[in-house]
Design an enzyme around this catalytic site. Structure first.
Site, PDB file in Angstrom:
ATOM      1  N   GLN A   1       0.845  -1.192   0.000  1.00 53.86           N
ATOM      2  CA  GLN A   1       0.000   0.000   0.000  1.00 53.86           C
ATOM      3  C   GLN A   1       0.885   1.248   0.000  1.00 53.86           C
ATOM      4  O   GLN A   1       1.693   1.427   0.909  1.00 53.86           O
ATOM      5  CB  GLN A   1      -0.864  -0.025   1.270  1.00 53.86           C
TER       6      GLN A   1
ATOM      7  N   TYR B   1       0.608   4.751   0.609  1.00 57.89           N
ATOM      8  CA  TYR B   1      -0.170   5.899   1.102  1.00 57.89           C
ATOM      9  C   TYR B   1       0.762   6.954   1.724  1.00 57.89           C
ATOM     10  O   TYR B   1       0.925   8.034   1.196  1.00 57.89           O
ATOM     11  CB  TYR B   1      -1.187   5.460   2.166  1.00 57.89           C
ATOM     12  N   SER B   2       1.355   6.628   2.881  1.00 53.71           N
ATOM     13  CA  SER B   2       2.139   7.631   3.619  1.00 53.71           C
ATOM     14  C   SER B   2       3.381   8.060   2.847  1.00 53.71           C
ATOM     15  O   SER B   2       3.945   7.291   2.070  1.00 53.71           O
ATOM     16  CB  SER B   2       2.583   7.059   4.968  1.00 53.71           C
TER      17      SER B   2
ATOM     18  N   SER C   1       4.663  -1.466   3.846  1.00 50.62           N
ATOM     19  CA  SER C   1       4.840  -2.837   4.332  1.00 50.62           C
ATOM     20  C   SER C   1       4.895  -3.795   3.150  1.00 50.62           C
ATOM     21  O   SER C   1       4.119  -3.640   2.206  1.00 50.62           O
ATOM     22  CB  SER C   1       3.671  -3.250   5.222  1.00 50.62           C
TER      23      SER C   1
ATOM     24  N   GLU D   1     -10.575  -0.691   8.584  1.00 52.21           N
ATOM     25  CA  GLU D   1      -9.256  -1.194   8.975  1.00 52.21           C
ATOM     26  C   GLU D   1      -8.988  -0.874  10.444  1.00 52.21           C
ATOM     27  O   GLU D   1      -8.538  -1.712  11.196  1.00 52.21           O
ATOM     28  CB  GLU D   1      -8.179  -0.558   8.099  1.00 52.21           C
TER      29      GLU D   1
END
Lengths: 397, 353
Positions: free
Chosen positions: A124, A126-127, A159, A242
């Site tokens: 993912q 995102y950040s 991750s 989540e």
């Protein structure tokens, strides 16, 4: 007040229990996301409807109608038997529900089956270094060049990026739009030229996180979920979900039972730790909190089943309270063991495979990740209690 | 599956809250705290059937369940109402019914609100100093401390064997004196017995336990109501009060205090509901749940009592706002019927730990 699920669910629970009794030896141990044993176990669980239960058959799922109680019974029985409940990971937990809700027919057909069968691992994006709690300020850019997006920028805390096949990624595609309206949700292959992955070792000693760099990464125009500029809504469609599932109470219950066993077995000067009045009281205090969180989850479950019922702030507080509780619980196990509580890595005196130290630190990570405890408190006070927002600073020119 | 209050229970809650809004506002509580009586409030609640709540219909009661008592206790805690509810409507009827004895007349009088029965169980839970009672040939001697309530017509007194006796306050051998505590919303007394007629209600420890369990659950519910009220007041104050040209509730230092209170209190509501439900329906879990609920609400209540006072700044410390009445009520609920450490130890022993 009626806490029974009804006789039809007793039969269902009996089926789950007997499945677990007959197949426990096939379950993989540990968290290997890629091993053949894990994939075979996943297939067996899907065939029996114990994971990916409501994902349609045409996409490789079990195809059952949503049934909250059956899902809960499955979770309870797998947790109390301490048996692997199937593959996790952000592809299965986040991308698949997103595609089911917002994806095109082609995207569903292309991605869902290999993802839930463990053939396609996702990460993912995102950040970013400059966009953590303020995620919507992200700056990784995507510019359309003919029929291709060209992506440049950097992600962090990605991750499994080092082993992932594909990434789902938030990018700024409309630089002139307001910050929440300029984001798009892209999907691309991690083998695409221009991607560099650098591992970040976390405090548990594991390199699960990464920094991920994109330099002129090119991908077909159609690999977007939702429309241009709708990426924020696409991502938020499942973010709240989540948060609720990060620290479920039934796992806390399993852990506190393990802690009680540990305290009965471990001795100091020949006396079991469970007899120490200070440790006993700390244990009972935590058991009371676990109990409160279990009943809080019952209230959430009940509100899902009975649409007229108001769950109050029960859902909003679970991430904050659940992760802090687990950190405290794992920490008590370390305390009661004294120097023994420090054992780690290949120390021959490890207890419960070293999980107490590992989970103690892991849950500190979860206190921070998925919206920090401080962000949770902003959400609770502003959305739950109706308190005024922090005034915004004008950008210094 | 339905985990929550029924329509009838929400109606009960609304009715009691409405009555207390009108009849037990802060000014009325202050009047009681200054030495006034609570009889009018109890009479009004009797018209709503509150003393009759747990008493079987055969004895003039309504025959409702422990969860219904929790709902009423929460309303009373929210309004810090001075009433003999805990003893007269909750613990005494539970003991009298559980004893299996012939107490029909007594129960009918309690249900009608014309008879108030207090509780003097402190010495049977944890005996402090020289207090304690002994009974010989139907005559009681000794001392009970911190019995509630102060205006009862009779008391259920437990000795160290957890045998329960009924004594009447018109007995010439019984002396009752006020014991001042910080909590002025309910009065406690010291009872001295000199050869007082004591009628054995039960020599079965499970009767004593049934009464204590529901009492602890009701105290937890009282704290739930009081703590929720303090949190609501703190949030309201933080929205209104301005410093540095903005409401203090927009500062994270303040709003995070409120979020922490809400986050800890929200699961308590479910816990009190479950504890009430368990007392009627889940005998295997009921006792441990009652202990944990009592202790957990004591801890969360203490945190909220302190934090919500702090949110009010200097005003929270004054008598003017009256917040201290809730603070002290929560403090008293924490100590009554077993302080948290003792109650948690009971929870451990009950589980064979």
């Amino acid at each position: 007040m009626d806490l029974s699920f009804g006789p039809e669910y007793d039969d269902f629970r009996a089926d789950v229990v007997s499945f677990l009794a007959n197949n426990a030896d096939k379950a993989p141990k540990g968290n290997d996301l890629r091993g053949e044993a894990a994939k075979d176990w996943q297939k067996l669980l899907i065939e029996n409807g114990y994971t990916c239960r409501t994902i349609p058959k045409e996409y490789g799922g079990y195809g059952a109608q949503p049934d909250i109680i059956k899902s809960r019974i499955i979770a309870e029985e797998f947790s109390s038997a301490r048996i692997n409940a199937g593959l996790g990971g952000q592809g299965i937990s986040m991308l698949v529900p997103t595609l089911l809700e917002m994806g095109t027919q082609e995207q569903k057909e292309q991605f869902i089956r290999p993802t839930i069968h463990g053939e396609m691992l996702w990460c993912q994006g995102y950040s970013e270094p400059g966009a953590g709690s303020d995620l919507a300020s992200l700056t990784t850019s995507a510019v359309l060049d003919g029929d291709e997006w060209v992506v440049n920028g950097q992600k962090i805390w990605t991750s499994t990026a080092h082993i992932a096949d594909w990434i789902f990624c938030l990018v700024r595609s409309e630089p002139d739009a307001p910050k929440h309206k300029g984001i798009s949700f892209l999907l691309f292959d991690m083998k695409t030229p221009g991607i560099e992955v650098r591992p970040l070792v976390d405090m548990t000693g594991v390199a699960n996180f990464n920094e991920t760099f994109f330099t002129d990464v090119r991908l077909p125009k159609h690999q977007i979920v939702g429309e241009r500029g709708e990426g924020w809504q696409v991502a938020n469609a499942i973010l709240g979900h989540e948060r609720e599932t990060l620290a479920p109470a039934n796992t806390a219950q399993t852990r506190i039972n393990a802690l009680i066993e540990l305290m009965k077995q471990e001795t100091v000067n020949g006396d079991p730790l469970i007899n120490n009045p200070v440790y006993r009281d700390r244990l009972m205090k935590l058991q009371g909190k676990v109990m409160a969180m279990r009943f809080n989850e019952l209230r959430i479950l009940s509100a899902r089943l009975n649409p007229g019922q108001d769950p109050g702030m029960a859902r909003m507080i679970t991430k904050l309270e659940g992760t802090e509780l687990r950190h405290d619980l794992e920490g008590l196990a370390i305390d009661v063991m004294g120097e023994m509580g420090l054992a780690y890595d290949d120390n021959p005196h490890l207890r419960n495979s070293g999980s107490w130290q590992r989970e103690y630190m892991y849950f500190l990570g979860l206190i921070i990740g998925g919206g920090t405890s401080q962000i949770q408190k902003n959400i609770i006070s502003e959305r739950g209690l109706g308190m005024p927002r922090e005034p915004k600073f004008e950008k210094a020119s | 599956m339905q985990f929550g209050l029924s329509e009838e229970q929400i109606l009960l809650q609304d009715n009691v809250n409405r009555f207390l809004d009108d009849n037990s506002p802060l000014d009325r509580v202050r009047a009681y705290a200054d030495g006034g009586a609570d009889a009018d409030i109890w009479t009004g609640l009797a018209e709503l059937g509150i003393p009759a709540l747990l008493i079987p219909e055969a004895h003039g009661g309504i025959g409702l369940q422990p969860l219904d008592a929790a709902i009423v206790a929460e309303c009373l805690g929210s309004h810090i109402a001075p009433t003999p509810f805990l003893g007269s409507a909750v613990m005494a009827p539970t003991a009298l019914v559980a004893s299996g004895g012939d107490h029909g007349e007594l129960l009918a009088d309690i249900a009608a609100g014309t008879m108030r029965i207090g509780i003097a169980f402190g010495e049977a839970i944890k005996r402090r100093n020289d207090a304690g009672v002994s009974v010989k040939d139907g005559r009681m001697s000794g001392t009970s401390m911190y019995a509630f309530d102060a205006e009862a017509d009779a008391y259920l007194v437990a000795d160290e064997h957890q045998h329960i006796y009924l004594v009447r306050t018109d007995d010439p051998g019984l002396t009752r004196s006020d014991l001042a505590t910080v909590d002025k919303t309910r009065r406690t007394v010291e009872l001295n017995y000199e050869n007082v007629a004591a009628e054995l209600v039960s020599a079965d420890p499970t009767v004593f336990e049934a009464s204590i369990d529901i009492g602890r659950m009701a105290l937890a519910a009282d704290t739930l109501g009081a703590a929720q009220n303090m949190l609501d007041q703190a949030v309201e104050y933080a929205k209104q009060r301005e410093q540095f040209n903005r409401p203090i509730g927009s500062f994270q230092a303040v709003k995070h205090m409120c979020a922490e209170m809400a986050a800890q209190l929200e699961p308590c509501r479910s816990m009190v509901w479950f504890a009430g439900h368990a007392l009627a329906e889940l005998p295997d879990e009921a006792r441990v749940t009652a202990c944990h609920t009592k202790a957990h609400l004591a801890e969360v209540g203490q945190f909220i009592a302190k934090t919500s006072t702090e949110v009010h700044g200097g005003m929270g410390f004054t008598d003017l706002v009256g917040l201290h009445y809730w603070f002290k009520r929560i403090g008293a609920n924490r100590q009554w019927l077993g302080a948290p450490e003792f109650v948690r130890e009971e929870a451990a022993v009950l589980q064979g730990i």
